[in-house]
Design a protein around this motif. Structure first.
Motif, PDB file in Angstrom:
ATOM      1  N   ILE A 135       0.743  -1.141   0.052  1.00 13.83           N
ATOM      2  CA  ILE A 135      -0.064   0.120   0.161  1.00 13.83           C
ATOM      3  C   ILE A 135       0.972   1.242  -0.037  1.00 13.83           C
ATOM      4  O   ILE A 135       0.401   2.396   0.096  1.00 13.83           O
ATOM      5  N   THR A 136       2.256   1.348  -0.120  1.00 14.45           N
ATOM      6  CA  THR A 136       3.149   2.297  -0.198  1.00 14.45           C
ATOM      7  C   THR A 136       3.207   2.993  -1.445  1.00 14.45           C
ATOM      8  O   THR A 136       3.163   4.155  -1.620  1.00 14.45           O
ATOM      9  N   GLY A 137       2.897   2.211  -2.452  1.00 16.38           N
ATOM     10  CA  GLY A 137       2.975   2.934  -3.933  1.00 16.38           C
ATOM     11  C   GLY A 137       4.119   2.993  -4.424  1.00 16.38           C
ATOM     12  O   GLY A 137       4.324   3.585  -5.563  1.00 16.38           O
ATOM     13  N   GLN A 138       5.133   2.347  -3.832  1.00 17.97           N
ATOM     14  CA  GLN A 138       6.340   2.416  -4.406  1.00 17.97           C
ATOM     15  C   GLN A 138       6.971   1.147  -5.040  1.00 17.97           C
ATOM     16  O   GLN A 138       7.527   0.226  -4.731  1.00 17.97           O
ATOM     17  N   SER A 139       6.384   0.998  -6.329  1.00 13.66           N
ATOM     18  CA  SER A 139       6.699  -0.055  -7.248  1.00 13.66           C
ATOM     19  C   SER A 139       8.180  -0.102  -7.688  1.00 13.66           C
ATOM     20  O   SER A 139       8.554  -1.003  -8.121  1.00 13.66           O
ATOM     21  N   ASN A 140       8.640   1.183  -7.517  1.00 12.88           N
ATOM     22  CA  ASN A 140      10.171   0.946  -7.905  1.00 12.88           C
ATOM     23  C   ASN A 140      11.279   0.702  -6.714  1.00 12.88           C
ATOM     24  O   ASN A 140      12.548   0.426  -6.985  1.00 12.88           O
ATOM     25  N   TYR A 141      10.588   0.182  -5.530  1.00 13.34           N
ATOM     26  CA  TYR A 141      11.339  -0.540  -4.453  1.00 13.34           C
ATOM     27  C   TYR A 141      11.517  -1.845  -4.765  1.00 13.34           C
ATOM     28  O   TYR A 141      10.679  -2.643  -5.247  1.00 13.34           O
TER      29      TYR A 141
END
Length: 259
Positions: free
Chosen positions: A76-82
């Motif tokens: 749910i962070t929205g950090q797909s690049n992590y």
């Protein structure tokens, strides 16, 4: 004077390239001079160093718990690049956890003596992931760079007066003042912010925000802390009080996630 002008010009140029951003969820204005790419690369390098020095736990229950909670929060962070990865470090003496830029999360086995369930561990992991999302490490690096430039300007100015004793005294006062008046208060502000972001993340992921109080109250009873003005972290009583105020604001997120 030429040296002073060069240093001043350097400071101006540095300020020119500062990235003006806002912290997620809280919307606090930030000054960050480190690019996200640089920050994430530092995070990956630091993760390799940790894994080369520390022993990863083979406790299946602890590993499953950390990965289960971490993945739900990461989703749910929205950090797909992590590139999210979750590690349990086998060190019962360290009650610690942290998240590096780029999504490498480490939880030490010593922390589990304070953790009764998933909800309590989610409060800690949400807090640490909150630090990474808000780019607190890059922000501290940037402030350190600005403080260094300010010190160089001051030292060059004092050196021009030709009194080494005065220069040493002023530089010492500058260092103490910067640490106590700028760096440490800012670090405590980041801790409060990570608490806020972490509560929101955990609530959205379906973990009860009230459990954050349970964890921090247990954690506070078992440790000695320095006076707040000398610490990078808030006094436990202040932290708990602040979390208690935030819980009514995030409970609707928790109820929505449960539905």
């Amino acid at each position: 004077m030429k040296l002073i002008n060069k240093i001043t010009l350097g400071a101006i140029l540095a300020l020119f390239f500062i990235g003006c951003t806002k912290a997620p969820i809280t919307g606090r204005n930030q000054l960050i001079m480190v690019s996200p790419q640089q920050e994430m690369q530092l995070g990956y390098q630091s993760a390799k160093q940790v894994l080369s020095k520390e022993r990863v736990s083979n406790d299946s229950r602890k590993n499953a718990m950390v990965k289960r909670i971490g993945q739900r929060i990461a989703n749910i962070t929205g950090q797909s690049n992590y590139q999210w990865e979750f590690f349990v470090i086998d060190n019962a003496e360290q009650a610690n956890a942290f998240c590096l830029p780029g999504g490498k999360v480490f939880v030490y086995t010593g922390l589990f003596k304070y953790v009764a369930n998933d909800d309590e561990l989610a409060a800690v992991m949400g807090h640490e992931i909150g630090h990474a999302l808000a780019r607190h490490g890059a922000e501290r690096m940037s402030r350190g760079q600005l403080a260094q430039v300010g010190g160089q300007v001051l030292q060059a100015t004092m050196a021009g007066q030709g009194n080494p004793t005065n220069t040493a005294a002023v530089m010492q006062a500058f260092g103490i003042g910067t640490q106590l008046g700028v760096m440490l208060p800012h670090s405590r502000e980041q801790e409060y912010e990570a608490d806020h972001i972490g509560l929101v993340l955990a609530a959205k992921a379906g973990y009860n925000p009230n459990s954050a109080l349970n964890f921090w109250e247990k954690f506070a009873k078992d440790g000695k802390t320095p006076p707040e003005y000398l610490s990078t972290h808030p006094a436990p009583t202040n932290r708990i009080s602040n979390i208690r105020k935030l819980i009514p604001k995030v409970m609707p997120l928790y109820r929505k996630s449960r539905r």
